[in-house]
Design a protein around this motif. Sequence first.
Motif, mmCIF file in Angstrom:
data_model
loop_
_atom_site.group_PDB
_atom_site.id
_atom_site.type_symbol
_atom_site.label_atom_id
_atom_site.label_comp_id
_atom_site.label_asym_id
_atom_site.label_seq_id
_atom_site.Cartn_x
_atom_site.Cartn_y
_atom_site.Cartn_z
ATOM 1 N N LEU A 17 -7.501 53.730 33.836
ATOM 2 C CA LEU A 17 -6.274 54.461 34.149
ATOM 3 C C LEU A 17 -5.159 53.487 34.499
ATOM 4 O O LEU A 17 -4.047 53.579 33.978
ATOM 5 N N TYR A 18 -5.460 52.568 35.382
ATOM 6 C CA TYR A 18 -4.465 51.581 35.809
ATOM 7 C C TYR A 18 -3.940 50.786 34.614
ATOM 8 O O TYR A 18 -2.733 50.629 34.439
ATOM 9 N N GLU A 19 -4.841 50.317 33.767
ATOM 10 C CA GLU A 19 -4.418 49.505 32.629
ATOM 11 C C GLU A 19 -3.610 50.322 31.624
ATOM 12 O O GLU A 19 -2.663 49.814 31.038
ATOM 13 N N ARG A 20 -3.946 51.584 31.447
ATOM 14 C CA ARG A 20 -3.180 52.430 30.526
ATOM 15 C C ARG A 20 -1.790 52.706 31.070
ATOM 16 O O ARG A 20 -0.799 52.598 30.365
ATOM 17 N N VAL A 21 -1.716 53.103 32.335
ATOM 18 C CA VAL A 21 -0.422 53.457 32.925
ATOM 19 C C VAL A 21 0.472 52.226 33.051
ATOM 20 O O VAL A 21 1.663 52.287 32.790
ATOM 21 N N CYS A 22 -0.095 51.134 33.419
ATOM 22 C CA CYS A 22 0.705 49.924 33.611
ATOM 23 C C CYS A 22 0.799 49.083 32.345
ATOM 24 O O CYS A 22 1.436 48.038 32.352
#
Length: 135
Positions: free
Chosen positions: A84-89
């Motif tokens: 999630l973090y890597e996708r959003v950021c």
Amino acid sequence: MDSIGTDNNYQITASAQEINKLHAEAEALAKTSKEYASNAIQLALEIGARLVKERAACEKGKWIEWQEKNLSFSRAYAHRYIALYERVCGLPDDVTQCVTRQIEQTDTACQPVVDTDNPKAVSYTHLTLPTNSLV
């Protein structure tokens, strides 16, 4: 039906008044739910950022061991937080060291940004990645 008041031959019944009251309650709950969901997403992003930092700091081959010893949740959850973090950021896996440096420098990787024209629209700033790290 019981009439509550009249205005230009329009009557608000007790039933309609109750419907309007229930609608107002539903709207308030929806707003609260959205706030809770937003807070949950913010926490998930923060967890993802911290997991990326820990993963980058682990010796090669020690990441799974670190997770099993230190986390109260499954490795699958850890993977979901990171994803999630890597996708959003917008972070590919191969730039985690750059991410780690920026997390340490800014204390957080994703900052919410509210659109002044539409205060309900929230986006997130992205980490600045050196152009030579994106291959």
